[in-house]
Write a protein that holds these residues in place. Sequence first.
Motif, PDB file in Angstrom:
ATOM      1  N   GLN A 190       0.832  -1.200   0.000  1.00  0.00           N
ATOM      2  CA  GLN A 190       0.000   0.000   0.000  1.00  0.00           C
ATOM      3  C   GLN A 190       0.870   1.254   0.000  1.00  0.00           C
ATOM      4  O   GLN A 190       1.848   1.338   0.740  1.00  0.00           O
ATOM      5  N   VAL A 191       0.476   2.197  -0.838  1.00  0.00           N
ATOM      6  CA  VAL A 191       1.072   3.527  -0.807  1.00  0.00           C
ATOM      7  C   VAL A 191       0.097   4.452  -0.094  1.00  0.00           C
ATOM      8  O   VAL A 191      -1.075   4.543  -0.475  1.00  0.00           O
ATOM      9  N   VAL A 192       0.571   5.106   0.955  1.00  0.00           N
ATOM     10  CA  VAL A 192      -0.222   6.096   1.682  1.00  0.00           C
ATOM     11  C   VAL A 192       0.431   7.453   1.449  1.00  0.00           C
ATOM     12  O   VAL A 192       1.641   7.603   1.656  1.00  0.00           O
ATOM     13  N   PHE A 193      -0.356   8.423   1.018  1.00  0.00           N
ATOM     14  CA  PHE A 193       0.241   9.723   0.707  1.00  0.00           C
ATOM     15  C   PHE A 193      -0.738  10.858   0.985  1.00  0.00           C
ATOM     16  O   PHE A 193      -1.955  10.657   1.108  1.00  0.00           O
ATOM     17  N   SER A 194      -0.161  12.045   1.072  1.00  0.00           N
ATOM     18  CA  SER A 194      -0.958  13.248   1.321  1.00  0.00           C
ATOM     19  C   SER A 194      -0.231  14.450   0.753  1.00  0.00           C
ATOM     20  O   SER A 194       0.998  14.570   0.867  1.00  0.00           O
ATOM     21  N   GLY A 195      -0.996  15.338   0.116  1.00  0.00           N
ATOM     22  CA  GLY A 195      -0.430  16.596  -0.368  1.00  0.00           C
ATOM     23  C   GLY A 195       0.571  16.438  -1.482  1.00  0.00           C
ATOM     24  O   GLY A 195       1.456  17.286  -1.644  1.00  0.00           O
ATOM     25  N   MET A 196       0.453  15.366  -2.272  1.00  0.00           N
ATOM     26  CA  MET A 196       1.375  15.117  -3.373  1.00  0.00           C
ATOM     27  C   MET A 196       0.583  14.626  -4.581  1.00  0.00           C
ATOM     28  O   MET A 196      -0.543  14.131  -4.424  1.00  0.00           O
ATOM     29  N   PRO A 197       1.155  14.719  -5.780  1.00  0.00           N
ATOM     30  CA  PRO A 197       0.446  14.237  -6.970  1.00  0.00           C
ATOM     31  C   PRO A 197       0.170  12.745  -6.909  1.00  0.00           C
ATOM     32  O   PRO A 197       1.030  11.952  -6.505  1.00  0.00           O
ATOM     33  N   PHE A 198      -1.028  12.364  -7.339  1.00  0.00           N
ATOM     34  CA  PHE A 198      -1.425  10.953  -7.335  1.00  0.00           C
ATOM     35  C   PHE A 198      -0.504  10.129  -8.216  1.00  0.00           C
ATOM     36  O   PHE A 198      -0.260   8.939  -7.949  1.00  0.00           O
ATOM     37  N   ALA A 199       0.050  10.751  -9.253  1.00  0.00           N
ATOM     38  CA  ALA A 199       0.901  10.027 -10.194  1.00  0.00           C
ATOM     39  C   ALA A 199       2.140   9.449  -9.515  1.00  0.00           C
ATOM     40  O   ALA A 199       2.650   8.397  -9.915  1.00  0.00           O
ATOM     41  N   PRO A 216      -0.650 -11.294  -5.564  1.00  0.00           N
ATOM     42  CA  PRO A 216      -1.900 -11.120  -6.308  1.00  0.00           C
ATOM     43  C   PRO A 216      -2.218  -9.651  -6.560  1.00  0.00           C
ATOM     44  O   PRO A 216      -1.809  -8.761  -5.790  1.00  0.00           O
ATOM     45  N   GLU A 217      -2.959  -9.387  -7.617  1.00  0.00           N
ATOM     46  CA  GLU A 217      -3.285  -8.015  -8.004  1.00  0.00           C
ATOM     47  C   GLU A 217      -4.028  -7.282  -6.900  1.00  0.00           C
ATOM     48  O   GLU A 217      -3.815  -6.078  -6.684  1.00  0.00           O
ATOM     49  N   ASP A 218      -4.911  -7.963  -6.180  1.00  0.00           N
ATOM     50  CA  ASP A 218      -5.698  -7.286  -5.156  1.00  0.00           C
ATOM     51  C   ASP A 218      -4.894  -6.977  -3.893  1.00  0.00           C
ATOM     52  O   ASP A 218      -5.418  -6.407  -2.938  1.00  0.00           O
ATOM     53  N   ALA A 219      -3.594  -7.348  -3.874  1.00  0.00           N
ATOM     54  CA  ALA A 219      -2.741  -7.010  -2.739  1.00  0.00           C
ATOM     55  C   ALA A 219      -2.235  -5.569  -2.812  1.00  0.00           C
ATOM     56  O   ALA A 219      -1.712  -5.045  -1.827  1.00  0.00           O
ATOM     57  N   PHE A 220      -2.402  -4.920  -3.968  1.00  0.00           N
ATOM     58  CA  PHE A 220      -1.833  -3.582  -4.186  1.00  0.00           C
ATOM     59  C   PHE A 220      -2.921  -2.521  -4.095  1.00  0.00           C
ATOM     60  O   PHE A 220      -3.985  -2.651  -4.710  1.00  0.00           O
ATOM     61  N   SER A 221      -2.638  -1.447  -3.325  1.00  0.00           N
ATOM     62  CA  SER A 221      -3.643  -0.402  -3.155  1.00  0.00           C
ATOM     63  C   SER A 221      -2.970   0.944  -2.868  1.00  0.00           C
ATOM     64  O   SER A 221      -1.792   1.011  -2.502  1.00  0.00           O
ATOM     65  N   VAL A 222      -3.764   1.994  -3.045  1.00  0.00           N
ATOM     66  CA  VAL A 222      -3.319   3.371  -2.768  1.00  0.00           C
ATOM     67  C   VAL A 222      -4.325   4.006  -1.823  1.00  0.00           C
ATOM     68  O   VAL A 222      -5.540   3.841  -1.982  1.00  0.00           O
ATOM     69  N   ARG A 223      -3.814   4.723  -0.834  1.00  0.00           N
ATOM     70  CA  ARG A 223      -4.673   5.449   0.099  1.00  0.00           C
ATOM     71  C   ARG A 223      -4.248   6.908   0.150  1.00  0.00           C
ATOM     72  O   ARG A 223      -3.100   7.206   0.475  1.00  0.00           O
ATOM     73  N   GLN A 224      -5.160   7.798  -0.204  1.00  0.00           N
ATOM     74  CA  GLN A 224      -4.875   9.230  -0.175  1.00  0.00           C
ATOM     75  C   GLN A 224      -5.488   9.850   1.072  1.00  0.00           C
ATOM     76  O   GLN A 224      -6.681   9.699   1.341  1.00  0.00           O
ATOM     77  N   PRO A 231       2.736  17.444   3.451  1.00  0.00           N
ATOM     78  CA  PRO A 231       2.975  16.454   2.400  1.00  0.00           C
ATOM     79  C   PRO A 231       3.787  15.267   2.898  1.00  0.00           C
ATOM     80  O   PRO A 231       4.573  15.388   3.829  1.00  0.00           O
ATOM     81  N   GLY A 232       3.574  14.115   2.283  1.00  0.00           N
ATOM     82  CA  GLY A 232       4.342  12.935   2.619  1.00  0.00           C
ATOM     83  C   GLY A 232       3.826  11.731   1.869  1.00  0.00           C
ATOM     84  O   GLY A 232       2.683  11.706   1.413  1.00  0.00           O
ATOM     85  N   ILE A 233       4.706  10.729   1.732  1.00  0.00           N
ATOM     86  CA  ILE A 233       4.314   9.508   1.037  1.00  0.00           C
ATOM     87  C   ILE A 233       5.139   8.353   1.572  1.00  0.00           C
ATOM     88  O   ILE A 233       6.328   8.511   1.900  1.00  0.00           O
ATOM     89  N   ILE A 234       4.521   7.189   1.695  1.00  0.00           N
ATOM     90  CA  ILE A 234       5.209   5.994   2.164  1.00  0.00           C
ATOM     91  C   ILE A 234       4.636   4.773   1.457  1.00  0.00           C
ATOM     92  O   ILE A 234       3.425   4.683   1.231  1.00  0.00           O
ATOM     93  N   LEU A 235       5.528   3.865   1.082  1.00  0.00           N
ATOM     94  CA  LEU A 235       5.137   2.562   0.568  1.00  0.00           C
ATOM     95  C   LEU A 235       5.353   1.547   1.679  1.00  0.00           C
ATOM     96  O   LEU A 235       6.438   1.494   2.281  1.00  0.00           O
ATOM     97  N   MET A 236       4.333   0.741   1.970  1.00  0.00           N
ATOM     98  CA  MET A 236       4.451  -0.298   2.989  1.00  0.00           C
ATOM     99  C   MET A 236       4.150  -1.650   2.377  1.00  0.00           C
ATOM    100  O   MET A 236       3.095  -1.844   1.765  1.00  0.00           O
ATOM    101  N   LEU A 237       5.097  -2.576   2.519  1.00  0.00           N
ATOM    102  CA  LEU A 237       4.965  -3.934   2.017  1.00  0.00           C
ATOM    103  C   LEU A 237       4.839  -4.869   3.215  1.00  0.00           C
ATOM    104  O   LEU A 237       5.706  -4.876   4.098  1.00  0.00           O
ATOM    105  N   GLU A 238       3.786  -5.657   3.255  1.00  0.00           N
ATOM    106  CA  GLU A 238       3.489  -6.477   4.422  1.00  0.00           C
ATOM    107  C   GLU A 238       3.337  -7.941   4.021  1.00  0.00           C
ATOM    108  O   GLU A 238       2.620  -8.262   3.073  1.00  0.00           O
TER     109      GLU A 238
END
Length: 338
Positions: A190-199, A216-224, A231-238
């Motif tokens: 999951q990528v969690v971000f705020s105040g940054m471009p969605f791209a 699996p494809e459904d394991a990947f998600s984005v949370r705005q 601003p900030g962004i983090i990728l978390m792999l679990e």
Amino acid sequence: MITIDGSEGEGGGQMVRNSCALSLVTGEPFRITNVRGKRSKPGLMRQHVTAVEAACVISGAECSGLAVGASELTFRPGRVAGGEYHFAVGTAGSTGLVLQTILMPLVLASTPSRLVLEGGTHNMLAPPFDFIERAFLPIINRMGPQVSARLVRHGFYPRGGGRIEVDITPAPLQPQTCTTRGARTGVAAQVVFSGMPFAIAERMLARARHDLADWPEDAFSVRQLPAEQGPGIILMLEAAHSEVTELVSGFGQLGVPGERLARTSAARMNGYLAANAFAGPYLADQLILPFVLADGGAFSTVKPSQHLLTAIDIAQRFTGRRITIEQAPAGEHLLGFS
């Protein structure tokens, strides 16, 4: 009094935090010189000051030399008391590292506690809240105490402003043997971000999807999140297993492409999944205090880092207990506590 050269070993703030925690539990005072002597900006930072202040508040400890930028301090512990406490770092300094300083003394106190911690919740060089909640605390709860944590508001570097709440029901720490992770029960990216471009989030996730091709494809998600939390962004792999959860994170950095951060994070996760160890490198760091204070048990981990070796040295000096490291034939390292 135990005297510590803060430039030895890993030479960072962990030496201050772990020393405070162990001092409160063992009753041993300590003096530390050359604080964070191997860092580009030596001396205490705001988050370290808050951590030591928190240790003083929960116990009535006395500390001299405590100030931002200080290179030396002396700490004389008091008697730890459970209760309701509120600590604010005042910057994006890590709430998780403040919690690391006072958690073990409070889980061994005679009465419950409720903590409110404000500051950074997702920032570099510290475990994000999600790691504490899903990787670390389940093991503490397995050892006897019951600790629950809630993320009320995210706090990214450099703004901070995050808030976490922690409830602690104390109990003696029971030794555990944690040498196998068990069957895999799920994965998530999951990528969690705020105040940054969605791209940016999309590119980061796309690289993670490429490098974790068997997920699996459904394991990947984005949370705005709302813009005011950034601003900030983090990728978390679990990667969750029946016995333990590993969580690898990659924090957005100015001037560093998101794809590079995702590639590094995915490589770290793939490295862990290819190994046989129970704990990844960051979980292993966190487990030294509870395991040495449980006076027994064992866990396996990947190749020990200098950070881990320094934590072991500090733990042995305060407790007088022995921590051994043996490499197993499959490559993992077994840490034994006696």
